[in-house]
Structures are given as structure tokens and as C-alpha cells.
Design an enzyme around this catalytic site. Structure first.
Site, PDB file in Angstrom:
ATOM      1  N   ASP A  11       0.998  -1.305  -0.167  1.00 24.23           N
ATOM      2  CA  ASP A  11       0.203  -0.003  -0.031  1.00 24.23           C
ATOM      3  C   ASP A  11       0.904   1.134   0.101  1.00 24.23           C
ATOM      4  O   ASP A  11       1.558   1.416   0.902  1.00 24.23           O
ATOM      5  CB  ASP A  11      -0.903   0.042   1.099  1.00 24.23           C
ATOM      6  CG  ASP A  11      -1.957   0.806   1.258  1.00 24.23           C
ATOM      7  OD1 ASP A  11      -2.075   1.931   0.064  1.00 24.23           O
ATOM      8  OD2 ASP A  11      -2.952   1.008   1.937  1.00 24.23           O
ATOM      9  N   ASP A 105      -2.748   2.393  -6.340  1.00 23.59           N
ATOM     10  CA  ASP A 105      -1.599   2.205  -5.184  1.00 23.59           C
ATOM     11  C   ASP A 105      -1.572   1.133  -4.201  1.00 23.59           C
ATOM     12  O   ASP A 105      -1.045   0.980  -3.446  1.00 23.59           O
ATOM     13  CB  ASP A 105      -1.599   3.535  -4.384  1.00 23.59           C
ATOM     14  CG  ASP A 105      -3.015   3.479  -3.479  1.00 23.59           C
ATOM     15  OD1 ASP A 105      -4.012   2.938  -4.038  1.00 23.59           O
ATOM     16  OD2 ASP A 105      -3.119   4.240  -2.559  1.00 23.59           O
ATOM     17  N   GLU A 106      -2.383   0.082  -4.611  1.00 22.06           N
ATOM     18  CA  GLU A 106      -2.479  -1.012  -3.692  1.00 22.06           C
ATOM     19  C   GLU A 106      -2.567  -2.475  -4.434  1.00 22.06           C
ATOM     20  O   GLU A 106      -3.332  -2.508  -5.364  1.00 22.06           O
ATOM     21  CB  GLU A 106      -3.776  -0.803  -2.821  1.00 22.06           C
ATOM     22  CG  GLU A 106      -3.918  -1.816  -1.665  1.00 22.06           C
ATOM     23  CD  GLU A 106      -5.218  -1.508  -0.933  1.00 22.06           C
ATOM     24  OE1 GLU A 106      -5.480  -2.221   0.421  1.00 22.06           O
ATOM     25  OE2 GLU A 106      -6.053  -0.434  -1.264  1.00 22.06           O
TER      26      GLU A 106
END
Length: 484
Positions: A11, A105-106
Site C-alpha cells: 500500500d 496504489d495497492e
């Protein structure tokens, strides 16, 4: 449950805000909020400096401004975020063929499928190297969680924030989860948490102690049984490399309620076109068209229509969206509009009759608009002034003389630009007329290394004043107002 912590969850830390700070030297170490900057905007991401003041994601921007009035409020730049995300995902795919992106983003990564030995020391070394590689490739930081299950890996990465790594050893799950709030578990939102609270259940340990039968009684069989298993630390969900989207949609919230029916219809057509663009970019078609209308009083209505076959034709989807809009009363004012397509497929079956009907309607509308425009030209006192350029805060710009920079703000016919690049010192500020012909939108510059886009200088646009001052110049430090 796996016997070794071979599931990795990455993350990125305050991703959008961190990318803006990396791109804008003057904002490093300062509170930055990315999201809708209008009166009805919502915070997408807040930097850690802004979080100190209580600013959080999904918070109304107006509330964030009250909590942190001195933060930089910027519009999102998804072109930059996707570029950084692509670089990060490339690093993840180098670790394993099984990468499950959850957002820009993860992502989850199955290290076992990538041949990493099922040993804590080995997976920890991979996680640490990944963090270094991300910093080297993007200039940003990410937090890594390692565990034997997806749920636990995500909990570990949250505990590692910011810029850390946490490993949950198999066999320690219940001890770790026990004191945590029940909201820690996936699928527990405010409503479920309130139901459990009324039953005297507040922590994960209390959830496990309640037993499966009690949770099923409170929440239903599927949700109750699943929650009980997770409270015991049991999660056998695999890392899935490809996740099929169930629908594709777009929506817009308007700063001022729309009351004019023609304006509402035009906005719906514009959203339908954007939805088709996303549909085609994904290489998909859809059979069901859905519209969403949020009224002035926050009441939200949805309407849907299922076509005879899947399509990605803009005319067909526009026609369906407008037809659905006709069934909704918008006279009180519209706050939000949305268009979506579901029932996705990989092929199309065009509805030629609907397409032809829409083309006829579009031609008639164009003719009517031309007549109306001609009438407006004969009555100049009723003609609206030409709409000025819109310079959103954070937007990349290029000036013919001063090079690359970004918009700090605009209003009253002026736009303020700070000229700096990711690799320069904090830059100087200049103000221009919004219609200055020398100022134009630019493209995001790479955060680390790389050559800038054509016409965008990689050198500091303007040197700091103590370096750029001419002999004998005694001017004060501050903003320069361009006479342009």
C-alpha cells in the site's frame, strides 16, 4: 492458512498527496490535500502533514479547509498517478505472476507463486528490497505487509504505515487480532459494527467468543459465517491475477445545482461519452445502461435499461441514457449525475435502429442549436461572454519564457503559477492573465530521472532570488507579477 507469510500486500503511503509533494518541491513537508477543490468536493488523499489536523479521505473538502486552512488543495492528476502506478506494478510483476491490483496504489502478491522460499527470512528480504526498489524508481514510499492470508497481509501493511514492513508469523494471528476493533475485519462497515455493538461485541476477540451461531443470528448466514472465520484469522482467499469488472461508470458532482433541463441533458450526454471511452479502453461492451441522479435534497435515484445485446456504440448508450433521464423529475435541481454500463462482455451486437434514431435526433438538435446561435448573434446583449480558460490548482503548465510549472490558484481573470520541477529547488511565483497566449497546459514531468517532455525545461524555471538577483538589485523577496 499458509504455513509461511508468503502473501504480500503493498500500500503506497498517501499516494496522490505524496506524488504531488515529490513533483512540487515547495510542498515537501507541508500539508497537501488532493481531491475536489470546489465547494462540493471530497478529499481523495491527505498527506501525513494534513492528517495531523484531522483531514481524512472521503471528508468534504469544505470541512477539510476549516480544519487545515493553510494546506495546499490540489486537483488530482491521474495521468501522473497512472505513470507511477505502472512503474510500481512492473516491480510487483517481477516478483510473481500472481499480482492482484486493488487500485492504483495497492495490490496483493503471491510470493510463493514467484518461487520465493516459504521462509520468513526470505520473504522479509523480498519485502525490504521491494521498498527500496519502489523508492528508487518513483521517489515515493510504500508500506508492506506479509502474512499467510490476504486479510492478515492487509492488516500488517496498515500497521506498517508509513514506510515500514510488518510480518505476521503464522500461528500468532488470534493473539494479534484479539484486541483490535471489529472494524478491522473486512466487510465490517458502520452498519455491521453498530449491530455488533448493540450485541455487546466491540473487538475481534469478542467476535470470535460470540460464536458462529450468534453471528449468523445477528448478520445472516453468509455474512455471519464469513465474519466468524475471519475473527479466527482464517482467510483462504487466493491471490487472483485477473479480476473482471462488473460495471464501468462515471459521475460528476456539480458546484451549483443544475436546474435547466437542457443543461442536465447535455451533461448526461457528456457523461455517456466519457463512459463509452472507458468502456472501449477496457476492450469491453455492455448490455445494461444505468443512470444516477442525486437531487438538491441528496435523494438519489437510479434508472436502468437492458438493451437487446451488448454494445460500445456511443450513440446507443447516449440514447438510452437520455431516455432514462426523461423518466426522472429534475426540476428541483440536480447535484450529481452519473452514467454506467453493466452486463459487460467482450463482443458487441449493435442496435442499428437505435443508432440511426439517435443520429437523426442529434442532427435535428444540431440544426436547432445553429438556429438558436444565429438568433443570439442578432441579439448581442443576450449573448454570453466567451468562457475563459479554467486553471485548476495543481495543473501542469508550460510558459514560453519561464518553462514548466504548476497552477497555485486562479480567479478574477488571473492565474498564479509556481515555476519548479521535481528536481529543482522550490521555484518562484508569477501571475498572468488567464488568457495569456504564452501559458498553456503541460504534461506531468517524471518524478525521478528521465527526460522532460518536449518544450518543458528540466532546469529550475527561475532561480531562488538570492542566486538570480542582479548586481544592484535591492528588490524585496516575494511574488513577481508579470505584466503579460
Amino acid at each position: 492458512m499458509r504455513p509461511a507469510p508468503t502473501i504480500l500486500h503493498l500500500d503506497m503511503d498517501a499516494f496522490f498527496a505524496a506524488a504531488e509533494q515529490a513533483a512540487k518541491p515547495s510542498l515537501r513537508g507541508k500539508p497537501v490535500v488532493v481531491g475536489g477543490v470546489g465547494v462540493r468536493g471530497v478529499v481523495s488523499t491527505a498527506s501525513y502533514e494534513a492528517r495531523v489536523f484531522g483531514v481524512r479521505s472521503a471528508m468534504p473538502t469544505a470541512q477539510a479547509r476549516r480544519l487545515c486552512p493553510n494546506a495546499a488543495y490540489l486537483s488530482p492528476r491521474f495521468t501522473l498517478y497512472r505513470q507511477v502506478s505502472d512503474a510500481v506494478m512492473e516491480l510487483l510483476h517481477a516478483l510473481s505472476p500472481l499480482v492482484e491490483p486493488l487500485s492504483l496504489d495497492e495490490a496483493f502478491v503471491d510470493l510463493e507463486a514467484g518461487g520465493v522460499p516459504a521462509e520468513t527470512a526470505a520473504v522479509r528480504a523480498v519485502g525490504e528490497k521491494l521498498r527500496r526498489d519502489i523508492r528508487s524508481a518513483t521517489g515515493l514510499t510504500g508500506s508492506v505487509g506479509l502474512a499467510g492470508a490476504k486479510m492478515l497481509a492487509k492488516i500488517a501493511s496498515e500497521a506498517a504505515k508509513p514506510n515500514g514492513l510488518v510480518v505476521i508469523e503464522p500461528g500468532t494471528e488470534r493473539e494479534l487480532l484479539g484486541p483490535m476493533t471489529v472494524r478491522t475485519l473486512p466487510g465490517v462497515g458502520p452498519a455491521t459494527a453498530e449491530t455488533l455493538r448493540r450485541a455487546g461485541i466491540h473487538t475481534v476477540a469478542e467476535t470470535a467468543e460470540a460464536g458462529e451461531a450468534e453471528l449468523v443470528r445477528l448478520l445472516g448466514r453468509a455474512h455471519g459465517a464469513g465474519l466468524y472465520a475471519m475473527a479466527l484469522g482464517q482467510d483462504d482467499r487466493p491471490v487472483v491475477a485477473e479480476r473482471d469488472a462488473k460495471s464501468i461508470s462515471v459521475e460528476d458532482t456539480f458546484e451549483v445545482d443544475l436546474t435547466d433541463r437542457t443543461r442536465v441533458r447535455n451533461e448526461m450526454l457528456r457523461l455517456a461519452d466519457r463512459c463509452v471511452q472507458r468502456l472501449r479502453a477496457a476492450g469491453r461492451s455492455g448490455r445494461t445502461v444505468v443512470i444516477k441522479v442525486r437531487n438538491y435534497d441528496f435523494s438519489t435515484l437510479t434508472r436502468s435499461e437492458t438493451l437487446r445485446g451488448p454494445t460500445d456504440d456511443p450513440a446507443v448508450i447516449r440514447e438510452a441514457a437520455v431516455r432514462l433521464l426523461e423518466t426522472v423529475d429534475t426540476t428541483g435541481g440536480v447535484r450529481l449525475l452519473g452514467v454506467g454500463v453493466s452486463g459487460l462482455a467482450d463482443f458487441t451486437q449493435e442496435d442499428l435502429f437505435a443508432q440511426l434514431a439517435t443520429e437523426r435526433e442529434a442532427a435535428e438538435a444540431a440544426t436547432a442549436a445553429a438556429v438558436e446561435q444565429a438568433a443570439g448573434e442578432r441579439e448581442p446583449h443576450e449573448a454570453e461572454e466567451e468562457r475563459p480558460r479554467r486553471w485548476y490548482p495543481g495543473l501542469d503548465v508550460v510558459h514560453d519564457e519561464f518553462g514548466a510549472g504548476w497552477v497555485q490558484g486562479s480567479g478574477v481573470g488571473r492565474v498564479t503559477v509556481r515555476f519548479e520541477t521535481p528536481w529543482s529547488a522550490p521555484g518562484r511565483v508569477r501571475t498572468f492573465a488567464v488568457e495569456d497566449p504564452a501559458l498553456r497546459p503541460g504534461e506531468p514531468l517524471p518524478l525521478v530521472g528521465g527526460a522532460p517532455a518536449d518544450g518543458q525545461s528540466s532546469e529550475p524555471a527561475i532561480l531562488p532570488k538570492f542566486l538570480s538577483r542582479e548586481p544592484g538589485d535591492t528588490g524585496s523577496v516575494g511574488e513577481e507579477i508579470s505584466s503579460r
